[in-house]
Design an enzyme around this catalytic site. Structure first.
Site, PDB file in Angstrom:
ATOM      1  N   GLU A  90       0.833  -1.229   0.000  1.00  0.00           N
ATOM      2  CA  GLU A  90       0.000   0.000   0.000  1.00  0.00           C
ATOM      3  C   GLU A  90       0.860   1.270   0.000  1.00  0.00           C
ATOM      4  O   GLU A  90       0.542   2.247   0.660  1.00  0.00           O
ATOM      5  CB  GLU A  90      -0.990  -0.014   1.166  1.00  0.00           C
ATOM      6  CG  GLU A  90      -2.131  -0.979   0.904  1.00  0.00           C
ATOM      7  CD  GLU A  90      -3.228  -0.952   1.959  1.00  0.00           C
ATOM      8  OE1 GLU A  90      -3.472   0.107   2.550  1.00  0.00           O
ATOM      9  OE2 GLU A  90      -3.843  -2.013   2.161  1.00  0.00           O
TER      10      GLU A  90
HETATM   11  C1  LIG Z   1       1.764  -9.919   1.245  1.00  0.00           C
HETATM   12  C2  LIG Z   1       1.524  -9.002   0.087  1.00  0.00           C
HETATM   13  C3  LIG Z   1       0.251  -8.582  -0.201  1.00  0.00           C
HETATM   14  C4  LIG Z   1       0.006  -7.750  -1.313  1.00  0.00           C
HETATM   15  N1  LIG Z   1      -1.278  -7.443  -1.650  1.00  0.00           N
HETATM   16  C5  LIG Z   1      -1.507  -6.779  -2.822  1.00  0.00           C
HETATM   17  C6  LIG Z   1      -2.839  -6.616  -3.334  1.00  0.00           C
HETATM   18  O1  LIG Z   1      -3.819  -7.015  -2.718  1.00  0.00           O
HETATM   19  N2  LIG Z   1      -2.999  -6.007  -4.539  1.00  0.00           N
HETATM   20  C7  LIG Z   1      -1.941  -5.537  -5.252  1.00  0.00           C
HETATM   21  O2  LIG Z   1      -2.142  -4.983  -6.338  1.00  0.00           O
HETATM   22  N3  LIG Z   1      -0.667  -5.660  -4.786  1.00  0.00           N
HETATM   23  C8  LIG Z   1      -0.435  -6.280  -3.613  1.00  0.00           C
HETATM   24  N4  LIG Z   1       0.849  -6.465  -3.154  1.00  0.00           N
HETATM   25  C9  LIG Z   1       1.940  -5.834  -3.861  1.00  0.00           C
HETATM   26  C10 LIG Z   1       2.532  -4.660  -3.097  1.00  0.00           C
HETATM   27  O3  LIG Z   1       1.646  -3.590  -3.144  1.00  0.00           O
HETATM   28  C11 LIG Z   1       3.899  -4.387  -3.736  1.00  0.00           C
HETATM   29  O4  LIG Z   1       4.773  -5.336  -3.174  1.00  0.00           O
HETATM   30  C12 LIG Z   1       4.373  -2.984  -3.499  1.00  0.00           C
HETATM   31  O5  LIG Z   1       3.628  -2.090  -4.256  1.00  0.00           O
HETATM   32  C13 LIG Z   1       5.840  -2.817  -3.883  1.00  0.00           C
HETATM   33  O6  LIG Z   1       6.078  -3.319  -5.156  1.00  0.00           O
HETATM   34  P1  LIG Z   1       7.267  -4.365  -5.380  1.00  0.00           P
HETATM   35  O7  LIG Z   1       7.214  -5.375  -4.328  1.00  0.00           O
HETATM   36  O8  LIG Z   1       7.235  -4.800  -6.770  1.00  0.00           O
HETATM   37  O9  LIG Z   1       8.564  -3.503  -5.120  1.00  0.00           O
HETATM   38  P2  LIG Z   1       9.337  -2.541  -6.167  1.00  0.00           P
HETATM   39  O10 LIG Z   1       8.420  -1.502  -6.690  1.00  0.00           O
HETATM   40  O11 LIG Z   1      10.044  -3.413  -7.098  1.00  0.00           O
HETATM   41  O12 LIG Z   1      10.335  -1.875  -5.159  1.00  0.00           O
HETATM   42  C14 LIG Z   1      11.439  -2.551  -4.560  1.00  0.00           C
HETATM   43  C15 LIG Z   1      12.093  -1.597  -3.590  1.00  0.00           C
HETATM   44  O13 LIG Z   1      12.503  -0.419  -4.274  1.00  0.00           O
HETATM   45  C16 LIG Z   1      11.907   0.725  -3.701  1.00  0.00           C
HETATM   46  N5  LIG Z   1      11.574   1.664  -4.758  1.00  0.00           N
HETATM   47  C17 LIG Z   1      10.794   1.465  -5.841  1.00  0.00           C
HETATM   48  N6  LIG Z   1      10.701   2.581  -6.565  1.00  0.00           N
HETATM   49  C18 LIG Z   1      11.445   3.509  -5.936  1.00  0.00           C
HETATM   50  C19 LIG Z   1      11.749   4.870  -6.199  1.00  0.00           C
HETATM   51  N7  LIG Z   1      11.237   5.526  -7.232  1.00  0.00           N
HETATM   52  N8  LIG Z   1      12.541   5.516  -5.335  1.00  0.00           N
HETATM   53  C20 LIG Z   1      13.048   4.899  -4.256  1.00  0.00           C
HETATM   54  N9  LIG Z   1      12.797   3.624  -3.960  1.00  0.00           N
HETATM   55  C21 LIG Z   1      12.008   2.936  -4.787  1.00  0.00           C
HETATM   56  C22 LIG Z   1      10.670   0.231  -2.989  1.00  0.00           C
HETATM   57  O14 LIG Z   1      10.289   1.081  -1.943  1.00  0.00           O
HETATM   58  C23 LIG Z   1      11.151  -1.121  -2.489  1.00  0.00           C
HETATM   59  O15 LIG Z   1      11.857  -0.942  -1.299  1.00  0.00           O
HETATM   60  C24 LIG Z   1       1.097  -7.290  -2.063  1.00  0.00           C
HETATM   61  C25 LIG Z   1       2.399  -7.704  -1.744  1.00  0.00           C
HETATM   62  C26 LIG Z   1       2.613  -8.564  -0.717  1.00  0.00           C
HETATM   63  C27 LIG Z   1       4.020  -9.052  -0.461  1.00  0.00           C
END
Ligand SMILES: Cc1cc2nc3c(=O)[nH]c(=O)nc-3n(C[C@H](O)[C@H](O)[C@H](O)COP(=O)(O)OP(=O)(O)OC[C@H]3O[C@@H](n4cnc5c(N)ncnc54)[C@H](O)[C@@H]3O)c2cc1C
Length: 638
Positions: free
Chosen positions: A448
């Site tokens: 979120e």
């Molecule tokens: C248990 C669980 C439940 C979830 N439930 C849902 C759901 O119901 N619906 C849904 O759609 N998604 C869901 N998600 C997805 C969740 O919202 C994403 O994991 C989250 O948005 C982060 O995306 P990512 O994991 O791909 O990380 P990435 O976007 O790949 O980021 C990896 C790291 O890089 C950092 N980062 C990324 N961009 C930047 C930037 N521009 N500047 C600095 N740092 C940055 C992030 O903060 C993070 O630390 C869920 C995930 C989990 C693990």
């Protein structure tokens, strides 16, 4: 009609190049796209006052937090009665350790929750829902999260981000009439935005919805990752790219949102994901192959899906602070019990100064978390304050603090903190679930809107008033003379505004109505001016490059968040003291929290100038350029 690409007439605010888009000129194409897509989805206007938005421009508005807005007694009674029923039901029917061990929330528990209307808490009464306020909904989430994280997620993924919230905010009357009554019967929903290549950056979305030739339905193809409730949901909100539009001769990605019934042919759950914690959540990967979505299932307008998702999450985010506060309260109870009970080196561990430090931190921070939770909930209910900035601040603050609190609790519990509740119970000890709490709460800082993304979101909002003022100066569409006029206008404003931020602090009122906490309100007032000066100074110093100075921006946003937390804590303590004048603890906790926050703020200001940011960047760049591969020698291959 399919695959149509529109050269659309733009709404005025899009047609006018915003300063931030100007700032993206000359940068990498993917990054430009990402900024454009999120910028277009951003809610640009503030129709209600924003407490922290004003704080960022040196305008402390105590009247928004003080007197602390409280739940009215009638609404509280409704919440009390429901929570009592729910608590009884959960204690009698749900064993959180069992959920953790089996990865299942028993069928009869889900059915029982449905009978209690727990999937229709926020749905208006006129559509058969319980019609509860945000405050009562958050009280429920706090209660459930304090007991079983997975069950709290089941309810909140459905209600905070799943179909009910966007439908409430953006649905047509026909959509509401069709779906809302079904949630009262126990229909479960989910929210599907994330994809393997789409995490924090929705611009890379691959899932696509093409309008059929007869224009009657959309054909959905693609894949979604980590959809919570996705493996059991009856219906979901799914985001997909639709036909792009052409803006200034360039394609701009359009993201739309749809209500999708999960039994539609072509929908598959391909995997149920298993995580470090929240073992009982029903989170999965979804695949869509030529799925036909009736066109009446489009939510909001075509191309407004991301805007809708962001607006939904602005409200949805209020749940996580409540859930985190519930878990923090459990940690406090555990530390209080164990701090007295466990005697080592001739003293209870909570009496050693190192133990006391943890207990004081946990209690005062839990107090501030609660204050932020109830303040933002009340603001949402009373609809007099724009909560988007504070919801992000509360989300970031409470999720980060819960992690620290859980870590401290584990440390105070010693080896028992690391042992599972089940194992503790098996050998006759109290089954405090610190190990499970730690596994369950870590994800809160990622989903979120991760902490890093929250800081970027806050920074964008903090700079917005200045960007709006200076937009014309940066716009390529404004004539030379227009720019000169605009420069004088801006100059005129800032010649008064900037020096005023130095002087105003000296004349900050005494806030005597806050009693012993008055000095903290004054500190917030004085520091709102200081913070606004610093934000403006760094905007001027780095200009377009500020976007890359995430560490500077992060510190500024953390200062703003601490100031908001201090304001909430002081106002909340004042309210509690008025209700119960004999209880001195609220003042003590708020005072301690604020004094600790002032130390943090001082350090953050110092680090704006005395830091190793340049070297941090160099070291990280070198590591990513594989220059320190030797450091990874001597271990087994992964
Ligand atoms: C248990 C669980 C439940 C979830 N439930 C849902 C759901 O119901 N619906 C849904 O759609 N998604 C869901 N998600 C997805 C969740 O919202 C994403 O994991 C989250 O948005 C982060 O995306 P990512 O994991 O791909 O990380 P990435 O976007 O790949 O980021 C990896 C790291 O890089 C950092 N980062 C990324 N961009 C930047 C930037 N521009 N500047 C600095 N740092 C940055 C992030 O903060 C993070 O630390 C869920 C995930 C989990 C693990």
């Amino acid at each position: 009609m399919a695959n149509r690409i529109q050269e659309t007439k733009e709404p005025a605010e899009v047609q006018e190049d915003s300063a931030i888009l100007q700032a993206t000129k000359g940068i990498d194409e993917k990054k430009r796209q990402a900024l454009e897509v999120t910028e277009e989805a951003r809610e640009t206007e503030y129709t209600l006052p924003s407490f922290s938005g004003q704080l960022f421009v040196g305008n402390f508005k105590p009247e928004l937090v003080f007197p602390f807005p409280v739940q009215d007694s009638e609404d509280k009674k409704i919440g009390d009665e429901y929570i009592a029923k729910l608590e009884k039901f959960l204690l009698e029917n749900l064993d959180p350790e069992n959920v953790d061990a089996t990865r299942e929330i028993p069928e009869q528990v889900i059915e029982g929750l449905a009978k209690l209307g727990a999937f229709a808490i926020k749905i208006p009464k006129e559509y058969g829902g319980l019609g509860f306020s945000q405050t009562n909904y958050n009280r429920i989430c706090m209660k459930v999260a304090s007991y079983c994280g997975a069950t709290a997620v089941l309810l909140s993924a459905h209600q905070s981000i799943g179909v009910p919230q966007p439908l409430k905010m953006f649905g047509t009357e026909a959509q509401k009439r069709k779906w809302f009554p079904k949630f009262r019967e126990g229909l479960i929903s989910a929210f599907a935005l994330t994809e393997p290549d789409v995490g924090s950056d929705p611009a890379q979305m691959k899932t696509e919805a093409k309008l059929s030739d007869d224009g009657q339905y959309y054909i959905l193809n693609g894949e979604k990752l980590w959809c919570t409730n996705g493996t059991i949901a009856d219906v979901i909100v799914v985001m997909a790219k639709t036909a792009p539009k052409i803006v200034h001769g360039k394609e701009r990605k359009q993201i739309s949102a749809f209500i999708l019934e999960m039994d539609t042919p072509g929908v598959e759950v391909t995997h149920r994901c298993d995580f470090m914690g929240l073992k009982g959540i029903y989170n999965g990967m979804l695949k869509f192959t030529n799925v036909k979505i009736p066109k009446e299932n489009l939510l909001a307008a075509e191309g407004r899906g991301l805007a809708m998702a962001l607006a939904t999450i602005n409200v949805g985010r209020l749940t996580l602070p409540a859930a985190c506060t519930g878990a923090a309260k459990q940690a406090l109870k555990i530390c209080r019990d164990w701090g007295k009970e466990r005697v080592q080196w001739g003293m209870p561990v909570g009496e050693h100064e190192a133990g006391r430090e943890k207990i004081a931190y946990i209690a005062s921070t839990t107090f501030a978390m609660e204050a932020m939770t109830w303040l933002t909930s009340a603001w949402q209910d009373q609809a007099k304050v724009d909560i988007r900035i504070e919801a992000a601040m509360a989300k970031m603050f409470c999720t980060e603090e819960l992690w620290k609190i859980t870590d401290m609790t584990m440390q105070l519990r010693g080896g028992r903190g690391y042992e599972t509740a089940r194992s503790l119970k098996q050998r006759g000890e109290k089954g405090y679930p610190v190990e499970r709490m730690m596994r369950d709460c870590r994800i809160n800082m990622i989903l979120e809107g991760s902490t890093e993304i929250m800081k970027l979101f806050l920074a964008r909002e903090a700079m917005d008033p200045h960007l709006k003022r200076m937009g014309e100066l940066l716009s390529s569409r404004v004539s030379f003379w227009g720019k000169i006029k605009s420069a004088f206008r801006s100059l005129g404003h800032y010649l008064v505004w900037y020096p005023a931020q130095f002087f105003k602090g000296w004349f900050a009122p005494g806030y005597s109505e806050l009693g012993p906490l008055a000095r903290h309100f004054r500190y917030v007032d004085v520091n709102s001016h200081k913070l606004s000066r610093y934000i403006f100074y760094y905007m001027g110093r780095y200009q377009q490059a500020l976007e890359k100075r995430q560490l500077i921006l992060g510190r500024l946003m953390e200062i703003g968040t601490q100031l908001f937390a201090m304001s909430a804590a002081c106002a909340y303590a004042n309210y509690l003291t008025r209700v119960n004048p004999d209880d001195k603890m609220p003042i003590e906790l708020a005072d301690y929290f604020c004094k600790q926050a002032e130390l943090k703020i001082g350090k953050l200001y110092d680090e704006l100038t005395i830091n190793n940011d340049r070297l941090t960047n160099t070291v990280a760049k070198d590591v990513l350029a594989d220059k320190a591969l030797w450091l990874e020698d001597g271990v087994m291959p992964l």
